[in-house]
Design an enzyme around this catalytic site. Sequence first.
Site, mmCIF file in Angstrom:
data_model
loop_
_atom_site.group_PDB
_atom_site.id
_atom_site.type_symbol
_atom_site.label_atom_id
_atom_site.label_comp_id
_atom_site.label_asym_id
_atom_site.label_seq_id
_atom_site.Cartn_x
_atom_site.Cartn_y
_atom_site.Cartn_z
ATOM 1 N N ALA A 242 0.673 -1.455 -0.352
ATOM 2 C CA ALA A 242 0.003 -0.032 -0.275
ATOM 3 C C ALA A 242 0.982 1.255 0.297
ATOM 4 O O ALA A 242 1.761 1.415 0.730
ATOM 5 C CB ALA A 242 -0.710 -0.089 1.099
ATOM 6 N N GLY B 172 6.648 1.287 5.897
ATOM 7 C CA GLY B 172 7.053 0.802 5.085
ATOM 8 C C GLY B 172 7.443 0.387 3.893
ATOM 9 O O GLY B 172 8.354 0.779 2.664
ATOM 10 N N CYS B 173 6.156 0.347 2.812
ATOM 11 C CA CYS B 173 6.087 0.880 1.563
ATOM 12 C C CYS B 173 6.885 2.058 1.090
ATOM 13 O O CYS B 173 7.863 2.277 -0.267
ATOM 14 C CB CYS B 173 4.830 0.642 1.021
ATOM 15 S SG CYS B 173 3.999 -1.012 1.651
ATOM 16 N N THR B 174 6.432 3.578 1.957
ATOM 17 C CA THR B 174 7.340 4.748 2.035
ATOM 18 C C THR B 174 8.963 4.184 2.009
ATOM 19 O O THR B 174 9.728 5.204 1.209
ATOM 20 C CB THR B 174 6.864 6.026 2.832
ATOM 21 O OG1 THR B 174 5.099 5.780 2.504
ATOM 22 C CG2 THR B 174 7.214 7.161 2.452
ATOM 23 N N ALA C 8 10.058 2.944 -0.913
ATOM 24 C CA ALA C 8 9.447 3.407 -2.810
ATOM 25 C C ALA C 8 10.932 3.968 -2.620
ATOM 26 O O ALA C 8 12.042 5.125 -3.056
ATOM 27 C CB ALA C 8 8.432 4.598 -2.530
#
Length: 158
Positions: A43, A48-50, A53
Site C-alpha cells: 500500500a 514500510g512502503c514509503t 519507495a
Amino acid sequence: MTEQTRLSAGDLAPDFTLPSDDGNEVTLSDLRGRKVIVYFYPAAMTPGCTKQACDFTESLDSLKAAGYEVLGISPDKPEKLAKFRERDSLTITLLSDTDKAVMTAWGAFGEKKLYGKLVQGVIRSTIVLDEAGTVVVAQYNVRATGHVAKLRRDLGLD
C-alpha cells in the site's frame, strides 16, 4: 488456501500492461533490451512502503546507470499513486494492479502471515529481469527496510 506459483531464476516473466500514476500505460514487453526490477508492495503511503519507495528513488540514478528500470506495483488506484509520488518526491515508475491479476501471476499475492494469522494479501516481493525478460533474481517476503541495499549487493552494484 492453496500454494501459489512463484517465479524462479530462468522463468520468462509474464507480460503485463498496467496504468501508471501519470495516466499512461506501461507494458513490460516494451522494456525488452533493458534490465528491469519489478517490486510489489502492499500500500502506498504506509511507513514500510514509503521507506522502500524512497530507497529505490535514492538509488534510481545508479540503477539506471547500470541499465536497470524500476517498476513499483501495488493494488492502489493511479490517483493514490500520484499523491504518493508527489508527497514523497518519488522518481520510480508506479503502477496500479487493482484487480491483483499481475501480482497473482507473479506470485506476489496470496497466503501470508500477518501478526501470526494466515491471510490473503500482497507479498512484498522483488523480481529482477534480464534484457530478454527472463527472471534473474526472485525474492519473496522481503523486508521493506534495507531491502534496496541488499538487492544492490546481490546484483554486484555495491
